[in-house]
Write an enzyme that holds these catalytic residues in place. Structure first.
Site, PDB file in Angstrom:
ATOM      1  N   PRO A  77      52.774  28.190  77.435  1.00 40.58           N
ATOM      2  CA  PRO A  77      52.730  28.367  78.899  1.00 40.58           C
ATOM      3  C   PRO A  77      53.816  27.608  79.645  1.00 40.58           C
ATOM      4  CG  PRO A  77      50.510  28.143  78.035  1.00 40.58           C
ATOM      5  CD  PRO A  77      51.440  27.881  76.884  1.00 40.58           C
ATOM      6  N   CYS A  78      54.379  28.290  80.658  1.00 41.78           N
ATOM      7  CA  CYS A  78      55.495  27.741  81.433  1.00 41.78           C
ATOM      8  C   CYS A  78      55.094  26.934  82.673  1.00 41.78           C
ATOM      9  CB  CYS A  78      56.407  28.882  81.878  1.00 41.78           C
ATOM     10  SG  CYS A  78      57.139  29.813  80.512  1.00 41.78           S
ATOM     11  N   PRO A  79      53.946  27.230  83.336  1.00 46.26           N
ATOM     12  CA  PRO A  79      53.642  26.546  84.593  1.00 46.26           C
ATOM     13  C   PRO A  79      53.716  25.022  84.558  1.00 46.26           C
ATOM     14  CG  PRO A  79      52.162  28.397  84.310  1.00 46.26           C
ATOM     15  CD  PRO A  79      52.948  28.286  83.032  1.00 46.26           C
ATOM     16  N   PHE A  81      55.901  23.171  83.497  1.00 47.75           N
ATOM     17  CA  PHE A  81      57.278  22.711  83.620  1.00 47.75           C
ATOM     18  C   PHE A  81      58.079  23.463  84.674  1.00 47.75           C
ATOM     19  CE2 PHE A  81      55.827  22.576  79.171  1.00 47.75           C
ATOM     20  CZ  PHE A  81      55.726  21.204  79.016  1.00 47.75           C
TER      21      PHE A  81
END
Length: 418
Positions: A77-79, A81
């Site tokens: 998951p990206c959120p 960072f």
């Protein structure tokens, strides 16, 4: 050396990275994904073994069953960072980067590939990155980060991704990051035929207006509305390419659609897939309705980029090409403050930390760096008459702990997590 290389992919999504790795010559032993629509997409397009559910749940899959796999890969998951978010890092319950690295110690793959947003490359996460590198070195791996721009590999959008590659030293000596292929594809060139597919007579004029690389597509999360092309700044960038980013269309403009200078067209799901690097030859079908399809595509790792990196990994594992000297295990330094605290047996004075940085850095700068570290690590501060000193405590992130608050978060919010 084996020529039939196998991969376990975590957080596989709709298969952008998976398709690229497949085209690079890897066979999927397993793909793990939480989202039901993405799992359906993978099942409809492949014959791979798919594990649906929380990747960190041992009831979904057991990493110990895949010891010795050639490649462990994933787009966690990206959120945690993302610059567009709060950049909570390890304090974000969705963060799985540190957990994924821990699985290297279990599986002992020959190579690791993890990709994420460019926000992970910022100064805010220097200590986090340092911990990742040091942990991989403990497991016996040489690791390297690289910011990769998708547009360098024939994708019609910028889409920078921060990519981590790790290998054992004997294989890392043969790894070379892929070079840009020199093929620049604009939005107009990529989509003119699709824009004209329903007889729109102004498609050629539109393509001339869209003669540039597009901004990064934003798939978004289940918590936020329907399908559109991202926040206000992204929509403005799309408008400069004569694209209405306020939604995704059901079909291409018809014969009576006005000139784009009067009314800009919206992209369709097939257009978004084309911009993300899916070519017509892949015949990839996306499950769900329009919003679910767009979210799967917008959150994907472009297949051409994954293929280029996958080919470099494959060549290294097969010991093809030129051998090079590799940087020793654990020698890379992203954050000297973290390294000093992590290697110390006790407290480290502020004065000593100051000697590790450029002399122009003030005490305020060092304190800012310590404050950034404190988001991801417990830091004990001791103040005496002789000054202030610091000691690094435990990492706050999720690495598989049974009592971590992530489990409660997953239980309460699973339907909103993507």
């Amino acid at each position: 050396m084996k020529s039939d290389l196998t991969v376990v992919e975590i957080c596989a999504g709709a298969g952008g990275q998976a398709l690229g790795l497949h085209n690079a010559g890897f066979s999927h032993a397993l793909a793990v994904e939480l989202d039901a629509y993405a799992c359906q997409t993978l099942r409809e397009n492949t014959s791979w073994k798919i594990a649906e559910g929380d990747v960190a749940d041992i009831n979904v899959w057991d990493p110990a069953d895949y010891v010795g796999i050639d490649l462990l890969a994933g787009g966690v998951p990206c959120p945690p960072f993302s610059i567009a978010g709060k950049q909570l890092g390890s304090s974000d319950e969705r963060d799985l980067f540190a957990w994924a690295v821990e699985q290297v110690g279990v599986i002992q793959p020959r190579a690791l590939l993890l990709e994420n947003v460019r926000g992970l490359a910022s100064n805010r996460f220097a200590g986090y990155r340092q911990r990742i590198l040091d942990r991989l070195a403990e497991f016996g791996y040489v690791a390297d980060w690289r910011l990769v721009h998708s547009a360098d590999f024939g994708v019609a959008q910028l889409r920078p991704r921060f990519v981590l590659i790790a290998m054992k030293e004997e294989d890392a000596a043969y790894f070379h990051w892929p070079e840009p292929n020199g093929q620049v594809v604009t939005v107009g060139a990529a989509l003119q035929d699709l824009m004209a597919s329903n007889g729109w007579k102004h498609a050629e004029d539109w393509a001339r207006l869209a003669d540039d690389i597009g901004p990064t597509l934003v798939g978004g999360s289940k918590k936020h509305g329907g399908a559109d092309l991202g926040p206000t700044r992204a929509k403005a960038a799309w408008a400069h390419l004569a694209v209405d980013g306020r939604g995704v269309a059901d079909e291409a403009p018809g014969a009576d659609w006005p000139h784009p200078s009067i009314r800009m067209p919206k992209l369709t799901v097939p257009m978004v897939a084309r911009l993300q690097g899916w070519s017509d030859g892949y015949e990839w079908r996306f499950a769900g309705r329009k919003t679910a399809q767009y979210r799967q595509i917008g959150n994907a790792f472009p297949p051409p980029v994954a293929e280029a990196i996958g080919r470099s990994i494959r060549s290294a594992l097969l010991h093809e090409g030129r051998r090079q000297d590799v940087v020793g295990l654990g020698s890379a330094v992203h954050d000297p403050i973290y390294k000093a605290l992590a290697n110390a047996t006790g407290y480290v004075t502020l004065e000593h930390l100051h000697t590790l940085l450029d002399p122009s850095n003030t005490q305020a700068v060092i304190e800012q760096k310590l404050a950034a570290l404190s988001h991801d690590f417990e830091i004990d501060v001791r103040t005496t008459t002789s000054g202030t000193s610091y000691r690094l405590g435990k990492f706050k992130g999720f690495t598989g702990q049974q009592d971590h608050e992530r489990h409660l978060y997953m239980e309460k919010h699973r339907g909103r997590i993507s």
